[in-house]
Motif scaffolding. Structure first.
Motif, PDB file in Angstrom:
ATOM      1  N   LYS A 195       0.815  -1.215   0.000  1.00  0.00           N
ATOM      2  CA  LYS A 195       0.000   0.000   0.000  1.00  0.00           C
ATOM      3  C   LYS A 195       0.844   1.259   0.000  1.00  0.00           C
ATOM      4  O   LYS A 195       0.425   2.294  -0.503  1.00  0.00           O
ATOM      5  N   VAL A 236      -7.055  -0.116   0.142  1.00  0.00           N
ATOM      6  CA  VAL A 236      -6.623   1.130   0.790  1.00  0.00           C
ATOM      7  C   VAL A 236      -7.861   1.936   1.190  1.00  0.00           C
ATOM      8  O   VAL A 236      -8.987   1.580   0.840  1.00  0.00           O
ATOM      9  N   SER A 262      -6.457   7.580   0.130  1.00  0.00           N
ATOM     10  CA  SER A 262      -5.433   7.337  -0.885  1.00  0.00           C
ATOM     11  C   SER A 262      -5.866   7.893  -2.240  1.00  0.00           C
ATOM     12  O   SER A 262      -5.057   8.435  -2.994  1.00  0.00           O
TER      13      SER A 262
END
Length: 181
Positions: A3, A38, A42
């Motif tokens: 991530k 995520v 993000s």
């Protein structure tokens, strides 16, 4: 996926997959974030807002669907070979994504304008190849438009995969465009 290494292209690549498979209604921050594993934060790290994201998606589509093919065609010395290769690629691929983008363009004016720019760019490439091959400009413009309209028209048939030309038929079409120069 790590991530911490998620990039804007990761979002855009997923967006094209989702657009192709589920249509433009799938292009929302939360469902895409979930698929990437995520948070929605993000998304906003990479894109200012949904409109910014949509603009980036169309640009990414253009790069993936057109720019690479165009660069390859423009790098050929023989205009007939370049047009043949261009037609082989455009008449043999990209149906689902191209249809999804065009469907999206019917409901969002900014998308329609972006698609129009891509269309004109594609037509200009075919026109230049024809002119470089000796076709008079007035005829090259018409032939390039007709070729492009045929490509898009095939995509809009209910089952475009059932309406393909063979490689040799596509080569014959490319050759036909250069006749009676």
């Amino acid at each position: 996926m790590d991530k911490s290494l998620l990039t804007q292209n990761d979002w855009l690549d997923l967006a094209l997959v989702e657009l192709k498979n589920h249509g433009y209604s799938a292009l929302k921050a939360q469902p895409l974030a979930k698929k990437l594993g995520v948070t929605r934060g993000s998304f906003y790290h990479h894109f200012e807002n949904l409109d910014d994201f949509h603009t980036a998606v169309i640009s990414h589509w253009s790069e993936r669907s057109s720019d690479q093919v165009i660069q390859t065609a423009q790098g050929r010395d023989d205009p007939l070979q370049a047009l043949d290769e261009l037609l082989q690629k455009t008449l043999q691929s990209g149906e689902k994504l191209e249809r999804a983008v065009r469907s999206w363009s019917t409901v969002q004016t900014p998308v329609a304008k972006a698609v129009e720019q891509v269309d004109q760019k594609r037509i200009k490439v075919a026109e230049k190849l024809l002119i470089d091959g000796g076709v008079p400009k007035s005829a090259a413009i018409v032939r390039a438009k007709l070729l492009y309209w045929a490509v898009i028209g095939r995509l809009m048939l209910p089952f475009p995969a059932n309406n393909r030309l063979s490689q040799s038929e596509i080569s014959d079409l490319a050759t036909l465009m250069f006749q009676d120069r």
